[in-house]
Design an enzyme around this catalytic site. Sequence first.
Site, PDB file in Angstrom:
ATOM      1  N   GLN A   1       0.850  -1.196   0.000  1.00 60.00           N
ATOM      2  CA  GLN A   1       0.000   0.000   0.000  1.00 60.00           C
ATOM      3  C   GLN A   1       0.886   1.247   0.000  1.00 60.00           C
ATOM      4  O   GLN A   1       1.671   1.459   0.932  1.00 60.00           O
ATOM      5  CB  GLN A   1      -0.925   0.048   1.206  1.00 60.00           C
ATOM      6  CG  GLN A   1      -1.929   1.189   1.080  1.00 60.00           C
ATOM      7  CD  GLN A   1      -2.668   1.499   2.350  1.00 60.00           C
ATOM      8  OE1 GLN A   1      -2.081   1.978   3.314  1.00 60.00           O
ATOM      9  NE2 GLN A   1      -3.960   1.234   2.372  1.00 60.00           N
TER      10      GLN A   1
ATOM     11  N   TYR B   1      -5.738  11.094   3.931  1.00 58.00           N
ATOM     12  CA  TYR B   1      -4.350  11.279   3.514  1.00 58.00           C
ATOM     13  C   TYR B   1      -4.294  12.017   2.173  1.00 58.00           C
ATOM     14  O   TYR B   1      -5.309  12.499   1.673  1.00 58.00           O
ATOM     15  CB  TYR B   1      -3.639   9.933   3.500  1.00 58.00           C
ATOM     16  CG  TYR B   1      -3.631   9.284   4.866  1.00 58.00           C
ATOM     17  CD1 TYR B   1      -3.064   9.939   5.959  1.00 58.00           C
ATOM     18  CD2 TYR B   1      -4.236   8.056   5.089  1.00 58.00           C
ATOM     19  CE1 TYR B   1      -3.077   9.372   7.227  1.00 58.00           C
ATOM     20  CE2 TYR B   1      -4.258   7.482   6.358  1.00 58.00           C
ATOM     21  CZ  TYR B   1      -3.679   8.143   7.417  1.00 58.00           C
ATOM     22  OH  TYR B   1      -3.704   7.588   8.670  1.00 58.00           O
TER      23      TYR B   1
ATOM     24  N   ARG C   1      -7.704   2.388  -3.052  1.00 56.70           N
ATOM     25  CA  ARG C   1      -8.549   2.385  -1.854  1.00 56.70           C
ATOM     26  C   ARG C   1      -9.153   3.767  -1.664  1.00 56.70           C
ATOM     27  O   ARG C   1      -8.441   4.777  -1.703  1.00 56.70           O
ATOM     28  CB  ARG C   1      -7.729   2.010  -0.620  1.00 56.70           C
ATOM     29  CG  ARG C   1      -8.596   1.734   0.616  1.00 56.70           C
ATOM     30  CD  ARG C   1      -7.748   1.515   1.844  1.00 56.70           C
ATOM     31  NE  ARG C   1      -8.445   0.745   2.856  1.00 56.70           N
ATOM     32  CZ  ARG C   1      -8.181   0.782   4.156  1.00 56.70           C
ATOM     33  NH1 ARG C   1      -7.214   1.576   4.617  1.00 56.70           N
ATOM     34  NH2 ARG C   1      -8.844   0.048   5.013  1.00 56.70           N
TER      35      ARG C   1
ATOM     36  N   GLY D   1      -9.353  -6.439   9.360  1.00 52.29           N
ATOM     37  CA  GLY D   1      -8.231  -5.790  10.008  1.00 52.29           C
ATOM     38  C   GLY D   1      -7.847  -6.482  11.305  1.00 52.29           C
ATOM     39  O   GLY D   1      -6.957  -7.329  11.336  1.00 52.29           O
ATOM     40  N   ARG D   2      -8.524  -6.125  12.383  1.00 47.07           N
ATOM     41  CA  ARG D   2      -8.138  -6.650  13.701  1.00 47.07           C
ATOM     42  C   ARG D   2      -8.167  -8.173  13.763  1.00 47.07           C
ATOM     43  O   ARG D   2      -7.340  -8.783  14.444  1.00 47.07           O
ATOM     44  CB  ARG D   2      -9.051  -6.061  14.783  1.00 47.07           C
ATOM     45  CG  ARG D   2      -8.836  -4.581  15.025  1.00 47.07           C
ATOM     46  CD  ARG D   2      -9.564  -4.116  16.267  1.00 47.07           C
ATOM     47  NE  ARG D   2      -9.362  -2.692  16.502  1.00 47.07           N
ATOM     48  CZ  ARG D   2      -9.580  -2.078  17.661  1.00 47.07           C
ATOM     49  NH1 ARG D   2     -10.010  -2.784  18.698  1.00 47.07           N
ATOM     50  NH2 ARG D   2      -9.373  -0.790  17.796  1.00 47.07           N
TER      51      ARG D   2
END
Length: 353
Positions: A97, A178, A225, A311-312
């Site tokens: 990424q 971002y 993304r 994710g987690r």
Amino acid sequence: MSIAFDPIAVGRTKLANRLVMAPMTRSRARDGLVTELTARYYGQRASAGLIVTEGVQPSAVGQGYPFTPGLHSAEQVAAWRGVTGAVHAAGGKIFAQLLHTGRIGHPVLLPEGLVPVAPSPVAARGQLFTPDGAKDFVTPRELTAAEIEQTVADFAAAARNAVEAGFDGVELHGANGYLIHQFLSPGTNRRTDGWGGSVPGLVRFAVEVVSAVAGAIGGDRTGLRISPGMPNNDMHEPDPRPVYEELVSRTAALDLAYLHVMEAGDRELTRELRRRFSGALILNPHTGDRPTGPEELALIDDGTADLIAFGRLFLANPDLPRRLATGSPLNAADPATFYDGGAEGYTDYPALP
């Protein structure tokens, strides 16, 4: 059994299943370099259909957090080969990424003389953790038109470096407040020079980055993304639909490997973007305060998405596909060890016997 465990191709990359390890910053790099511990961490999770790495800065000024890795030097490329080698040896696939954080950063994290940059000099509210403690976000320096073009070239160069390092492709991080996201939002992009203003101006930077990267390594090795309407990092998008519909339509001809949508709650917009996009759709579904769980596999079966990003659960369960396929118990993630540190909370989560 759910079709989540069936193979699928994203661009030129054939995946063993439809479970994606979502990108997660872990802040364990040193001097911009990943380590043998990083290789062990990703190698342990190679049963994911696809691993998307933590955010990797495409240039020195793109760094926004401490202890994050880069892909803009020969030394960094060499270090990443250990990671891609470990994943491939275990039968996995891995995309890097590429993340330029833009205004989300601080001068103490950057080489001397550099400051965070952005489309416009609009500071984010809030603070950032640094090795010197929490610090307020600074007002970023507005990029010149020439610097924007150089930033586009930096993304393309980092993508070429990723392929040289052994990655199967790259994901461009256009989400979560971002740099690419900052260009997409009128709240952070107040330019009037063709890189902002109208909807075509707002999407121009994202389109040019995607086009440059696709030109450098192939659209079939490039993913994007996005997070329409996501408020992370002090973002404000009162009407995201026209911008993201334009973005997806403008990039459709590039035949990208995938579109990765991080939902902010608008499932109908997700469906509309899926209709406009011809490649695979990875969904990081909106689940409120809980992490994405086994119940979200139904979104693959009903056609909402082609793949689901976890994710987690992947952080805490290196063998997550096996656990989900067999209905086995799941390890709980420990937030105290998410960032920085060593093996604890990184490579010591147990797999099933």
